[in-house]
Design a protein around this motif. Structure first.
Motif, PDB file in Angstrom:
ATOM      1  N   GLY A  25      -6.070  14.916   2.852  1.00 21.19           N
ATOM      2  CA  GLY A  25      -7.344  14.260   2.886  1.00 21.19           C
ATOM      3  C   GLY A  25      -8.540  14.954   3.486  1.00 21.19           C
ATOM      4  O   GLY A  25      -8.390  15.915   4.282  1.00 21.19           O
ATOM      5  N   ASP A  36      -2.218   7.682   4.067  1.00 25.76           N
ATOM      6  CA  ASP A  36      -1.958   6.422   3.088  1.00 25.76           C
ATOM      7  C   ASP A  36      -0.598   6.472   2.896  1.00 25.76           C
ATOM      8  O   ASP A  36       0.313   6.945   3.599  1.00 25.76           O
ATOM      9  CB  ASP A  36      -2.622   6.821   1.634  1.00 25.76           C
ATOM     10  N   ALA A  37      -0.113   5.333   2.104  1.00 25.17           N
ATOM     11  CA  ALA A  37       1.303   4.859   1.993  1.00 25.17           C
ATOM     12  C   ALA A  37       2.202   6.143   1.261  1.00 25.17           C
ATOM     13  O   ALA A  37       3.334   6.293   1.738  1.00 25.17           O
ATOM     14  CB  ALA A  37       1.361   3.869   1.247  1.00 25.17           C
ATOM     15  N   LYS A  38       1.618   6.862   0.320  1.00 28.74           N
ATOM     16  CA  LYS A  38       2.239   7.882  -0.131  1.00 28.74           C
ATOM     17  C   LYS A  38       2.552   9.111   0.669  1.00 28.74           C
ATOM     18  O   LYS A  38       3.825   9.577   0.780  1.00 28.74           O
ATOM     19  CB  LYS A  38       1.456   8.466  -1.551  1.00 28.74           C
ATOM     20  N   GLU A  39       1.616   9.484   1.724  1.00 27.82           N
ATOM     21  CA  GLU A  39       1.769  10.507   2.622  1.00 27.82           C
ATOM     22  C   GLU A  39       2.897   9.965   3.620  1.00 27.82           C
ATOM     23  O   GLU A  39       3.645  10.733   3.855  1.00 27.82           O
ATOM     24  CB  GLU A  39       0.513  10.886   3.610  1.00 27.82           C
ATOM     25  N   GLU A 100      -0.521   8.516  11.931  1.00 28.88           N
ATOM     26  CA  GLU A 100      -0.425   6.923  11.824  1.00 28.88           C
ATOM     27  C   GLU A 100       0.032   6.296  13.188  1.00 28.88           C
ATOM     28  O   GLU A 100      -0.653   5.299  13.433  1.00 28.88           O
ATOM     29  CB  GLU A 100       0.694   6.762  10.629  1.00 28.88           C
TER      30      GLU A 100
END
Length: 108
Positions: A25, A36-39, A100
């Motif tokens: 990002g 994000d969720a994919k990461e 996160e």
């Protein structure tokens, strides 16, 4: 020159996308954005941990993989290059999970 640097960045991002790796990002003024969720899925899969894994176990998994894939452990140019690439991915995965963790602390 600047044009060459931009082309290098775009080429690197295209290679990452081709491999299915999450894109890094763009930095927000206050630091890196939360992943994000994919990461997160990519990072957890790479480190072989799940959403409920305690932070200490995540760090242990990171250390174990880092020791296995450290470039200095491997012989031969091809093996060193592959190990260096994997080593960087492992570090990036930990960075994603740290972001996160920090985002969770700030929200709490």
């Amino acid at each position: 020159d600047l044009r060459g640097q931009v082309q290098q960045v775009l080429k690197a991002e295209a290679i990452q996308a081709k491999r299915g790796e999450p894109q890094q990002g763009r930095r927000a003024p206050h630091g890196k954005p939360p992943p994000d969720a994919k990461e997160l899925r990519w990072a957890r899969k790479l480190l072989d941990v799940d959403t409920e894994t305690p932070w200490e176990e995540i760090r242990a998994a990171h250390r174990k993989l880092s020791a296995k894939w450290h470039p200095d452990v491997h012989r031969g140019e091809k093996a060193k290059q592959k190990a260096e690439e994997k080593f960087k991915q492992i570090q990036r995965a930990l960075d994603v999970l740290e972001r996160e963790r920090e985002a969770g602390r700030k929200a709490a």
